[in-house]
Design a protein around this motif. Sequence first.
Motif, PDB file in Angstrom:
ATOM      1  N   GLY A 154     -12.684 -28.750 -19.881  1.00 29.94           N
ATOM      2  CA  GLY A 154     -11.378 -28.583 -19.745  1.00 29.94           C
ATOM      3  C   GLY A 154     -10.636 -27.987 -18.590  1.00 29.94           C
ATOM      4  N   ASP A 155     -11.526 -27.350 -17.875  1.00 28.33           N
ATOM      5  CA  ASP A 155     -10.948 -26.541 -16.452  1.00 28.33           C
ATOM      6  C   ASP A 155     -10.640 -27.418 -15.673  1.00 28.33           C
ATOM      7  OD1 ASP A 155     -11.388 -23.904 -17.685  1.00 28.33           O
ATOM      8  OD2 ASP A 155     -13.437 -23.484 -16.516  1.00 28.33           O
ATOM      9  N   LEU A 156      -9.799 -26.826 -14.741  1.00 31.58           N
ATOM     10  CA  LEU A 156      -9.582 -27.603 -13.471  1.00 31.58           C
ATOM     11  C   LEU A 156     -10.391 -27.008 -12.291  1.00 31.58           C
ATOM     12  CD1 LEU A 156      -5.645 -27.567 -13.242  1.00 31.58           C
ATOM     13  CD2 LEU A 156      -6.819 -29.218 -14.126  1.00 31.58           C
ATOM     14  N   VAL A 157     -10.897 -28.019 -11.385  1.00 29.64           N
ATOM     15  CA  VAL A 157     -11.744 -27.654 -10.168  1.00 29.64           C
ATOM     16  C   VAL A 157     -11.000 -27.509  -8.952  1.00 29.64           C
ATOM     17  CG1 VAL A 157     -13.704 -28.134  -8.941  1.00 29.64           C
ATOM     18  CG2 VAL A 157     -13.565 -28.748 -11.186  1.00 29.64           C
ATOM     19  N   GLY A 158     -11.114 -26.578  -8.214  1.00 24.01           N
ATOM     20  CA  GLY A 158     -10.026 -26.398  -7.022  1.00 24.01           C
ATOM     21  C   GLY A 158     -10.826 -25.758  -5.852  1.00 24.01           C
ATOM     22  N   VAL A 159     -10.211 -25.899  -4.626  1.00 25.69           N
ATOM     23  CA  VAL A 159     -10.582 -25.332  -3.448  1.00 25.69           C
ATOM     24  C   VAL A 159      -9.438 -24.759  -2.810  1.00 25.69           C
ATOM     25  CG1 VAL A 159     -10.366 -27.508  -2.270  1.00 25.69           C
ATOM     26  CG2 VAL A 159     -12.299 -25.876  -1.582  1.00 25.69           C
ATOM     27  N   THR A 160     -10.210 -23.586  -1.789  1.00 29.47           N
ATOM     28  CA  THR A 160      -8.979 -22.711  -1.320  1.00 29.47           C
ATOM     29  C   THR A 160      -8.360 -23.093  -0.190  1.00 29.47           C
ATOM     30  OG1 THR A 160     -10.609 -21.444  -0.551  1.00 29.47           O
ATOM     31  CG2 THR A 160      -9.782 -20.720  -2.839  1.00 29.47           C
ATOM     32  N   GLY A 161      -9.109 -24.428   0.432  1.00 23.33           N
ATOM     33  CA  GLY A 161      -8.455 -24.642   1.883  1.00 23.33           C
ATOM     34  C   GLY A 161      -9.087 -26.005   2.214  1.00 23.33           C
ATOM     35  N   PRO A 162      -8.565 -26.429   3.567  1.00 26.54           N
ATOM     36  CA  PRO A 162      -9.032 -27.608   4.121  1.00 26.54           C
ATOM     37  C   PRO A 162     -10.530 -27.634   4.285  1.00 26.54           C
ATOM     38  CG  PRO A 162      -7.955 -26.469   5.665  1.00 26.54           C
ATOM     39  CD  PRO A 162      -7.821 -25.722   4.342  1.00 26.54           C
ATOM     40  N   LEU A 163     -10.909 -28.986   4.056  1.00 27.93           N
ATOM     41  CA  LEU A 163     -12.550 -29.088   4.231  1.00 27.93           C
ATOM     42  C   LEU A 163     -12.704 -30.239   5.557  1.00 27.93           C
ATOM     43  CD1 LEU A 163     -13.283 -29.732   0.475  1.00 27.93           C
ATOM     44  CD2 LEU A 163     -13.463 -27.590   1.701  1.00 27.93           C
ATOM     45  N   GLY A 164     -14.064 -29.941   5.954  1.00 21.73           N
ATOM     46  CA  GLY A 164     -14.460 -30.806   7.010  1.00 21.73           C
ATOM     47  C   GLY A 164     -14.141 -30.488   8.386  1.00 21.73           C
ATOM     48  N   GLY A 165     -13.252 -29.478   8.633  1.00 10.04           N
ATOM     49  CA  GLY A 165     -13.060 -28.999  10.037  1.00 10.04           C
ATOM     50  C   GLY A 165     -14.388 -28.511  10.584  1.00 10.04           C
ATOM     51  N   ALA A 166     -14.985 -27.734   9.979  1.00 14.33           N
ATOM     52  CA  ALA A 166     -16.435 -27.008  10.789  1.00 14.33           C
ATOM     53  C   ALA A 166     -17.327 -28.138  11.150  1.00 14.33           C
ATOM     54  CB  ALA A 166     -17.007 -26.381   9.654  1.00 14.33           C
ATOM     55  N   GLY A 167     -17.443 -29.208  10.453  1.00 15.42           N
ATOM     56  CA  GLY A 167     -18.369 -30.379  10.682  1.00 15.42           C
ATOM     57  C   GLY A 167     -18.035 -31.195  11.647  1.00 15.42           C
ATOM     58  N   ALA A 168     -16.565 -31.435  11.976  1.00 14.48           N
ATOM     59  CA  ALA A 168     -15.753 -32.086  12.804  1.00 14.48           C
ATOM     60  C   ALA A 168     -15.965 -31.150  14.047  1.00 14.48           C
ATOM     61  CB  ALA A 168     -14.502 -32.590  12.665  1.00 14.48           C
ATOM     62  N   GLY A 169     -15.793 -30.062  14.162  1.00 14.68           N
ATOM     63  CA  GLY A 169     -15.941 -28.976  15.387  1.00 14.68           C
ATOM     64  C   GLY A 169     -17.290 -29.226  15.932  1.00 14.68           C
ATOM     65  N   ILE A 241     -15.138 -34.797  -9.337  1.00 18.90           N
ATOM     66  CA  ILE A 241     -14.610 -34.456  -8.126  1.00 18.90           C
ATOM     67  C   ILE A 241     -14.069 -35.779  -7.459  1.00 18.90           C
ATOM     68  CG2 ILE A 241     -14.383 -33.573  -5.764  1.00 18.90           C
ATOM     69  CD1 ILE A 241     -14.970 -31.415  -7.659  1.00 18.90           C
ATOM     70  N   ALA A 242     -12.824 -35.925  -7.171  1.00 18.37           N
ATOM     71  CA  ALA A 242     -12.102 -37.041  -6.649  1.00 18.37           C
ATOM     72  C   ALA A 242     -11.978 -36.776  -5.056  1.00 18.37           C
ATOM     73  CB  ALA A 242     -10.804 -37.239  -7.383  1.00 18.37           C
ATOM     74  N   LEU A 243     -12.621 -37.848  -4.672  1.00 14.74           N
ATOM     75  CA  LEU A 243     -12.544 -38.002  -3.043  1.00 14.74           C
ATOM     76  C   LEU A 243     -11.113 -37.781  -2.484  1.00 14.74           C
ATOM     77  CD1 LEU A 243     -15.393 -40.125  -1.823  1.00 14.74           C
ATOM     78  CD2 LEU A 243     -15.135 -37.511  -1.621  1.00 14.74           C
ATOM     79  N   ALA A 244     -10.365 -38.631  -3.192  1.00 11.55           N
ATOM     80  CA  ALA A 244      -8.877 -38.802  -2.740  1.00 11.55           C
ATOM     81  C   ALA A 244      -8.079 -37.567  -2.706  1.00 11.55           C
ATOM     82  CB  ALA A 244      -8.018 -39.937  -3.678  1.00 11.55           C
ATOM     83  N   ASP A 245      -8.529 -36.597  -3.501  1.00 10.15           N
ATOM     84  CA  ASP A 245      -7.840 -35.291  -3.718  1.00 10.15           C
ATOM     85  C   ASP A 245      -8.166 -34.185  -2.751  1.00 10.15           C
ATOM     86  OD1 ASP A 245      -6.228 -36.417  -5.354  1.00 10.15           O
ATOM     87  OD2 ASP A 245      -7.440 -35.646  -7.382  1.00 10.15           O
ATOM     88  N   LEU A 246      -9.180 -34.460  -1.937  1.00 13.04           N
ATOM     89  CA  LEU A 246      -9.957 -33.438  -1.131  1.00 13.04           C
ATOM     90  C   LEU A 246      -8.860 -33.170  -0.109  1.00 13.04           C
ATOM     91  CD1 LEU A 246     -13.656 -34.375  -0.856  1.00 13.04           C
ATOM     92  CD2 LEU A 246     -12.757 -32.919  -2.327  1.00 13.04           C
ATOM     93  N   PRO A 247      -8.368 -31.870   0.301  1.00 16.16           N
ATOM     94  CA  PRO A 247      -7.667 -31.423   1.271  1.00 16.16           C
ATOM     95  C   PRO A 247      -8.527 -31.242   2.580  1.00 16.16           C
ATOM     96  CG  PRO A 247      -8.356 -29.478   0.333  1.00 16.16           C
ATOM     97  CD  PRO A 247      -9.191 -30.700  -0.464  1.00 16.16           C
ATOM     98  N   LEU A 248      -7.966 -32.390   3.583  1.00 17.17           N
ATOM     99  CA  LEU A 248      -8.528 -32.684   4.760  1.00 17.17           C
ATOM    100  C   LEU A 248      -8.098 -31.902   5.975  1.00 17.17           C
ATOM    101  CD1 LEU A 248      -8.902 -36.454   4.576  1.00 17.17           C
ATOM    102  CD2 LEU A 248     -10.450 -34.941   3.571  1.00 17.17           C
ATOM    103  N   ALA A 249      -9.068 -31.452   6.819  1.00 17.71           N
ATOM    104  CA  ALA A 249      -8.800 -30.420   8.006  1.00 17.71           C
ATOM    105  C   ALA A 249      -7.849 -31.292   9.090  1.00 17.71           C
ATOM    106  CB  ALA A 249      -9.793 -30.200   8.749  1.00 17.71           C
ATOM    107  N   PRO A 250      -6.767 -30.711   9.707  1.00 21.20           N
ATOM    108  CA  PRO A 250      -5.963 -31.586  10.493  1.00 21.20           C
ATOM    109  C   PRO A 250      -6.670 -31.997  11.734  1.00 21.20           C
ATOM    110  CG  PRO A 250      -4.788 -29.279   9.802  1.00 21.20           C
ATOM    111  CD  PRO A 250      -6.154 -29.225   9.154  1.00 21.20           C
ATOM    112  N   GLY A 251      -6.675 -33.317  12.012  1.00 22.98           N
ATOM    113  CA  GLY A 251      -7.267 -33.819  13.114  1.00 22.98           C
ATOM    114  C   GLY A 251      -8.819 -34.483  12.464  1.00 22.98           C
TER     115      GLY A 251
END
Length: 329
Positions: A154-169, A241-251
Amino acid sequence: MGEHELITALQELLTPRGDRVVRWVGDDAAVVRARPVQVVSVDQMVDGVHFRLDLPGVTAGDVGHRAMAAALSDLAAMAADAGEAYVTLALPEGLPGEAVLELVAAMEALAAATGTTIAGGDVTRGPVLMVGVTVVGWADEESALLGRDGARPGDLVGVTGPLGGAGAGLALLDGRVDPAAHGIPAATVAALARAHLRPEPRLALGRALRAAGAGALMDVSDGVATDAGHLARASAVDVEIALADLPLAPGLDTVCAALGVDAAEHAATAGDDYELLLTAPPRAAAAMPATVTWIGRVHPAATPGDGRLRVVGPDGAPRALAGYRHAVG
């Protein structure tokens, strides 16, 4: 620069903080006044495995910051207060003393920003640059800390900020993507490179999440497609986890287009973002920090005692994804 000169110069860079540390750098061992509960984590980074000092634009200061940030992130993932850090350096032949001082100065700057004292360590020779950091955190009682085993159906799953930026960097730093060829603005390149080289441990956020009612917590170092699976197994629940809901790093979308990969899948698998992954009951959602994005739900385990992760795409179909996997042997 000789060994004793280097150690003396390193000592001059460091400052003790607070009244916990009784004896520190300069003695044979540190002496620290303890609080009731101690939290300890050990982290090691090796040139060519966890960082590449030979990449254009990468500095020794970046290496030092990243090593300290990764270690402190483990304390953030437990909602602990930062305390002390102990640093070991293996230095390859030919690494200038100035580079070592730059590395430690960056570690000290992050330590100062987080209320951490670098209380001791060791320096030796090695085949490549290796940076080991042991961090010690504190709490007044065990119940003030969080782990991976607190997720409930019943819990929600969350993340505190955008993802993928480090890998893109990293893709920009190691030349897999040419920003000029793909019209990526210099500001975006700098921001993504910084996400890889200078991540920030979310210590204050970890404590805020615990105060707001989070049940389980861990940092996103290997990518949510791996880390959420760790959480599911530790809590013996199924996590979706829903891919469409992941917060993406700008760029991120532009870099991923150049790489020919899906941006959301990259965000789920690249790792090294050092955001925090959490679960919380729906009633606690409104009290969570504004940076939290809800990306999924916790369900009862289909097989009792055997928690699993399910990642679904925008079409609702499961995706077989995995983040970074540590290889040994």
